[in-house]
Structures are given as C-alpha cells and as structure tokens.
Design a protein around this motif. Sequence first.
Motif, mmCIF file in Angstrom:
data_model
loop_
_atom_site.group_PDB
_atom_site.id
_atom_site.type_symbol
_atom_site.label_atom_id
_atom_site.label_comp_id
_atom_site.label_asym_id
_atom_site.label_seq_id
_atom_site.Cartn_x
_atom_site.Cartn_y
_atom_site.Cartn_z
ATOM 1 N N GLY A 282 0.798 -1.220 0.000
ATOM 2 C CA GLY A 282 0.000 0.000 0.000
ATOM 3 C C GLY A 282 0.824 1.261 0.000
ATOM 4 N N LYS A 457 -6.950 3.306 -0.697
ATOM 5 C CA LYS A 457 -5.880 4.295 -0.509
ATOM 6 C C LYS A 457 -6.372 5.702 -0.848
ATOM 7 N N ASP A 460 -8.385 6.934 2.031
ATOM 8 C CA ASP A 460 -7.504 7.299 3.140
ATOM 9 C C ASP A 460 -6.869 8.667 2.890
ATOM 10 N N CYS A 489 0.768 10.080 4.019
ATOM 11 C CA CYS A 489 0.092 8.789 3.883
ATOM 12 C C CYS A 489 1.108 7.645 3.897
ATOM 13 N N ASN A 490 2.224 7.834 3.191
ATOM 14 C CA ASN A 490 3.273 6.814 3.187
ATOM 15 C C ASN A 490 3.911 6.650 4.562
ATOM 16 N N ARG A 493 1.645 4.687 6.726
ATOM 17 C CA ARG A 493 1.637 3.285 6.321
ATOM 18 C C ARG A 493 2.924 2.585 6.763
ATOM 19 N N ARG A 496 2.615 1.748 10.401
ATOM 20 C CA ARG A 496 1.695 0.623 10.622
ATOM 21 C C ARG A 496 2.362 -0.712 10.305
#
Length: 513
Positions: A282, A457, A460, A489-490, A493, A496
């Motif tokens: 992702g 994505k 998000d 966003c990256n 991710r 996570r």
Amino acid sequence: KSPQESFYGSYLYERIVPADHVLRRINQAVDLSFANDILKDRYSATNGRPAEDPEFLLRLCLLQYLYGDSDRQVVENARLNLAYKYFLGLAVDAEVPDYTTVSYFRAQRLGEEKFRQIFDQIVQQCMDKGLVKGKRQIIDSTPVFANISLSSLSGLVRKCRENVLKTVAKQDAKIAEELGATELRNATPVKFSSSEEALEIEIAEAGTLLDRVTAELEARKIKPTEELQKDLALLEKAVADRAEHAKDKLISTVDPDARTGKKTGTTWRGYKAHIVMEEESGIITEVATTPANATDGSQLRPLLKEQEKAHSLIPQELTADKAYDWGENLESLANNKTIANIALTEQVNHRTGVDFAVDDFVYDPENVRLTCPAGHVSTSRYNVILSNSRLSKPGYAFQFRASLCNVCPLKPKCVKNNEGRRIHISYYEPYFRLARERLATEEGKEAYRNRYRVEQKMADLARYCGLRRCRYRGLGRAGIHTLLATTVCNIKRMVRLLWGKPDGYYPVAPAAA
C-alpha cells in the motif's frame, strides 16, 4: 545535545506522551534528517540571521497533514501540545516561530521540486526496509477540489474585466476611469431574461475593453507589465472559452490553472491526483498532479518513467481500469516486460445489425493480414487514423473481396451490403488482445479484483490526509499539496507496517528528533 534535555528534561515526555503514540512511532520508523542535505542550497551560512532548522520546519508541515491543521493552528498546537513538541524536538518551555515562517518555508524554500525529493526519500526508505519490491502495482487517479468559489459564466467574464481595470489603475487611474472602471464598480445588478443574455452582454463589453486597452498599449500610454499581460490573457481566454466547441475552459480568476473534471459520473472543479501504489504494502511510489480535465491514460507512461528514474523501479505487473487502456500504454508496458492487468473498453461491431465483431477476426501482425470467421484471408489494406473521443491512433483498414462475401454462408452475420466487409484494426491490436487474454486467466482476474486496494488508498488520502480539497491555488502549489498528503500517507503506512519490529531492524536507534 538535544534541546529536550532542558531544565525539565525528557521526564514529562516519557510520562505524558504514550509509548504507542503515532508521533513516537514515526520517530522510530522514519528518518527525516535528510531534509538538511536536500535544502542546504536554499540557505546561506554567511548572509542574514540564523535560519530555523529545515528538518524542524518540515516536521511542522507534516503535522499539518497528519492532523489537518492550518499554518496558524499548527504553530499554536506546537506551543501547547506536548506530543507536538516531542515530535518537533523542542524543549517543554521552548518557543516556536511565527506561522508566516511555515508558509514561506513551504512555498519559497521548498517548492514543488524539493517536496518531490522529500517524497522520493520516503519511498526510498520504504524500499530499503523491504516494503516496495515492484512485484505488482496499481495506478489510478482521484479528484482534488480547488480552493475557489464558483460563479456564473457572465460573472467570470465580469471578474476578468474588473481585474484588467484594477491593474490599469495601478499605472494610471485616469485611463482606468476612461475605460469604465467607475461604471463597472458602481453598476447596480440588472435582471436579465436569461443567463445567455447576460453572458452575451458581458462578452460584448469584454471585447470592447480588450480593443481599448490594446489601443492604449500601442499608444504607449500604459506599459505591458507582467501583471497586465496576465490579466489580459485571462480576459481573452474567458471570452474565447464561450465558443461552442471550446475546451480547457477557464473556471476561476483566482486559480486560473483549475479545470472541470469528470469521472464515473462525478463532476468537480480543480485538479486530479494520479498515483502509483504498491499492491502488497500500500505504499505510494509515484504521484503527479494535473488539471482536472487531464485524461488518466496520458499519465501512465510519465509516472512509470519518473518512478524508474528516481528508484530504478519497473513493476513486474501493473493493474488499472479502462481509463488506461491506450494502445501506447500497453505497448510501453510490453516493451518493459511488465504484465498489464488492464481492463479494456467493450469491443463493438464496426457495422450495425451484424453479429461478428473485430474480435471474431484473426489478426496476424507479423504478416499484416486478417482472417474472417469463414476462413477467408484479406491482405488488402491501407493505413488510416482511427479516431475516438480521447485520441487519434494509427491503424489499418482491411477490405474483404465482395465476390467472397456475397457467396459466403456467414454473410447475414457479417455484412449487410454487397461491397464486402471492411474491418479497422488498430496498430496496437496485438497488445489489446494480449491484455484481453491476460484478464481471462485466473491470475489476471485476481490481480484486477485487488484493484479495490487503490480505492481504499484514495479514501484514506481524502479522509485522513487532507487531499480532497486543495489548500493552495495554482498547479504548482496544488502539486505541493498532493506531495505532502501522499508523503504523510506513506509515513503512516510505514509506521503501521513496521511498528513492533525489533530495535535491531532499524538502521538507527529509536529517538526523538
């Protein structure tokens, strides 16, 4: 020595900021120290007073998109919020700069070019940690609404007239009055019988103003300054866009780069963010920003080319919807040995009232010949340009002999006239058929089913990273907006995926900035 080691020490941070707080996780998983090297050419060591630390200001920009703060809000929160101070590397009692420093840093110090480098650095860190392998990627686009208020067409032309007269008044107020500045400023609203009538009057007034300003310029009574030329160009475009078949229409004077976009029944005004995403992890590996009326298919090759240039990354497979089924795209993917999991637009008969479509004919690209369902072969062809609503593409027109078609038992299903069947074959037909065969396999079907991940994505990005509405105006700054949203966003991710890994997994020990 860290500024957090003040009189208060790090005791408060350890006690108040939870161990699993997202900002602690970011400090563990992401290294932002590269900001100083990227921006060293934007600062002078000998001129002016000492500048704020670039990494510190970059962290402020990231906080804005992490929590949806404005320039004022992020500075105020940095004064009061201990988690913000921890992430910024500040002592508890340290002060933060004025909010104008943040906006200047973002627009002047960095700009779109530097934010692109920052985005690439984060992607490279993802690659170094094994989160990006280039096995299978997905490409798609999403709307970005412009930061503008919409007006009627007549109102748009009127606003363009006002801008021209205001710019002229900066040089010579008397000439501006002669051109009608006072009348336009003091004009009372008039009710017209229709919007078309109001627009017609505004266009006539705009044409008169353009002629008179041109005469003043030729007489050298006013100067063709950059601002005046820009306002005149916008007025000319606003008038020209009212033509019947005009495209790329101006929709705003405050954001002249914004355009009207349409996608899957949705219409919006602004821009379009195009992204390439690693399916498995992702992670967004490439991003581009265009006006909203740009076609999706036109962005596939530039995005993959930039990705290859920045990271030497060529995907083994690429998944996309029908908007990307251009022959040029399929050919480019085939040349790079990338498997295309791309849906194609439905094939139709080139003649109405018959059953056999293009796919029922066997095309031999090596010998450039076509075989019909009855087994007849046509080598009689000529070059044509096949046009549709998106682009013009080269191809061949094959003509089957009338003497064969008229006695063929399959004629009722193939052709209604007595001149023989004519079939148009695109130059890219072998690539279209290759893509269609791929999607017929179980592997192709599975890959296309997983395209929902890019939709997640996009959601998000819009909901949690602030992408949906552009904070700034102009294509360049819209690009900054998109790059910041995708970078955050990256980062989220990465956190996570990497949180909970042993400390030895990271290249440096976890620590505050």
